[in-house]
Design a protein around this motif. Sequence first.
Motif, PDB file in Angstrom:
ATOM      1  N   HIS A  96       1.015   3.931  -2.664  1.00  0.00           N
ATOM      2  CA  HIS A  96       1.786   4.929  -3.417  1.00  0.00           C
ATOM      3  C   HIS A  96       2.035   6.227  -2.650  1.00  0.00           C
ATOM      4  O   HIS A  96       2.855   7.044  -3.063  1.00  0.00           O
ATOM      5  CB  HIS A  96       1.141   5.236  -4.774  1.00  0.00           C
ATOM      6  CG  HIS A  96      -0.246   5.815  -4.705  1.00  0.00           C
ATOM      7  ND1 HIS A  96      -0.522   7.046  -4.159  1.00  0.00           N
ATOM      8  CD2 HIS A  96      -1.432   5.329  -5.145  1.00  0.00           C
ATOM      9  CE1 HIS A  96      -1.813   7.300  -4.270  1.00  0.00           C
ATOM     10  NE2 HIS A  96      -2.397   6.270  -4.850  1.00  0.00           N
ATOM     11  N   PHE A  98      -0.298  -3.528 -11.737  1.00  0.00           N
ATOM     12  CA  PHE A  98      -0.853  -2.235 -12.128  1.00  0.00           C
ATOM     13  C   PHE A  98      -1.244  -2.265 -13.606  1.00  0.00           C
ATOM     14  O   PHE A  98      -0.963  -3.233 -14.313  1.00  0.00           O
ATOM     15  CB  PHE A  98       0.165  -1.119 -11.877  1.00  0.00           C
ATOM     16  CG  PHE A  98       0.483  -0.897 -10.422  1.00  0.00           C
ATOM     17  CD1 PHE A  98      -0.224   0.031  -9.682  1.00  0.00           C
ATOM     18  CD2 PHE A  98       1.477  -1.634  -9.793  1.00  0.00           C
ATOM     19  CE1 PHE A  98       0.058   0.237  -8.335  1.00  0.00           C
ATOM     20  CE2 PHE A  98       1.775  -1.442  -8.449  1.00  0.00           C
ATOM     21  CZ  PHE A  98       1.054  -0.502  -7.715  1.00  0.00           C
ATOM     22  N   ARG A 126      -4.280   0.044  -9.968  1.00  0.00           N
ATOM     23  CA  ARG A 126      -3.891  -1.324  -9.637  1.00  0.00           C
ATOM     24  C   ARG A 126      -5.015  -2.343  -9.826  1.00  0.00           C
ATOM     25  O   ARG A 126      -6.184  -2.007  -9.895  1.00  0.00           O
ATOM     26  CB  ARG A 126      -3.372  -1.392  -8.200  1.00  0.00           C
ATOM     27  CG  ARG A 126      -4.304  -0.835  -7.144  1.00  0.00           C
ATOM     28  CD  ARG A 126      -3.581  -0.703  -5.806  1.00  0.00           C
ATOM     29  NE  ARG A 126      -4.408  -0.124  -4.759  1.00  0.00           N
ATOM     30  CZ  ARG A 126      -4.457   1.170  -4.486  1.00  0.00           C
ATOM     31  NH1 ARG A 126      -3.739   2.022  -5.189  1.00  0.00           N
ATOM     32  NH2 ARG A 126      -5.226   1.624  -3.502  1.00  0.00           N
ATOM     33  N   GLY A 146       0.792   1.959 -15.849  1.00  0.00           N
ATOM     34  CA  GLY A 146       0.810   1.838 -14.401  1.00  0.00           C
ATOM     35  C   GLY A 146      -0.253   2.648 -13.674  1.00  0.00           C
ATOM     36  O   GLY A 146      -1.313   2.955 -14.201  1.00  0.00           O
ATOM     37  N   VAL A 147       0.017   2.974 -12.416  1.00  0.00           N
ATOM     38  CA  VAL A 147      -0.765   3.807 -11.496  1.00  0.00           C
ATOM     39  C   VAL A 147      -1.985   3.079 -10.918  1.00  0.00           C
ATOM     40  O   VAL A 147      -2.111   2.905  -9.707  1.00  0.00           O
ATOM     41  CB  VAL A 147      -1.224   5.140 -12.137  1.00  0.00           C
ATOM     42  CG1 VAL A 147      -1.961   5.988 -11.094  1.00  0.00           C
ATOM     43  CG2 VAL A 147      -0.041   5.898 -12.707  1.00  0.00           C
ATOM     44  N   SER A 179      -2.550  14.107 -14.239  1.00  0.00           N
ATOM     45  CA  SER A 179      -1.235  14.066 -14.896  1.00  0.00           C
ATOM     46  C   SER A 179      -0.952  15.317 -15.717  1.00  0.00           C
ATOM     47  O   SER A 179       0.207  15.584 -16.061  1.00  0.00           O
ATOM     48  CB  SER A 179      -1.134  12.833 -15.800  1.00  0.00           C
ATOM     49  OG  SER A 179      -1.839  13.023 -17.024  1.00  0.00           O
ATOM     50  N   SER A 224       3.942   7.020 -10.775  1.00  0.00           N
ATOM     51  CA  SER A 224       4.806   6.296 -11.710  1.00  0.00           C
ATOM     52  C   SER A 224       5.852   7.202 -12.342  1.00  0.00           C
ATOM     53  O   SER A 224       6.764   6.730 -13.021  1.00  0.00           O
ATOM     54  CB  SER A 224       3.956   5.672 -12.819  1.00  0.00           C
ATOM     55  OG  SER A 224       3.282   6.686 -13.559  1.00  0.00           O
TER      56      SER A 224
END
Length: 241
Positions: free
Chosen positions: A74, A30, A38, A35-36, A184, A191
């Motif tokens: 995910h 990732f 890929r 992250g998150v 977010s 994550s």
Amino acid sequence: MKVKTTNVTLTALNAALYATIGYMTFLGIFTPIIGVVRFWPGVFIPAVFATLFGPWVGGVGAAIGIFISDLIIHGNALLSLTVGVPANFVMFYLIGYLTGRRMRRRTAILAAAAAIVLAVLFVAVRLPWESGEEKVWILIGIITLPLLLLMGALKGKWTLYQFASTLGNAAGSLIVGFGVWGYSQFLALPSGGSTLPIVAAYMWIAWTFMNQIPFLVLLGPPVLKACEAALPATLLRRMSE
């Protein structure tokens, strides 16, 4: 009706291959640090479908395929529907649309090169440089640029594909970066992160573009060339210059 049925079949095949090969090849990697998003080598698959069979087959198949893979990896359907699905649809629809248009070879080469240069400069200017991982992706961009130009010079018939892939990838990367960042601000990411700073969007944009462009540019043309032998009429219709 026969054409529509064929397109549905091709779209389903595109989605199945994209989800399966994407899942099998992302290697659990990732975006560094945050992250998150890929690592995604399978990105060339819907690009080939879009080039051969048009923007709707490429875009819709990619949207379905990424949704399936997101649920497996995910499990966040809302994040996939609001970011991954539209990003993939726009990216591969653009690739299919642009490869279906006539364009001067020199214009295509310069436009693709400019897109990569701007992406590399964007990374260099906007990222905080708190770690060394980002430098790797700038290096990939720098390496990819001359490869793209060389392949455009040696294989003129693929120049339009390379141009379309570069611009489509740029559009998709922007949607991913700002989309995940926007998500977010309201909900937690897979994550666990939330209300991340805007620099996270820049990192996701850079990561997405840089990790996908080598596979689009280097794997797409040989796969298309192989398909040309099996489907000459289709390629001549979609790739004629």
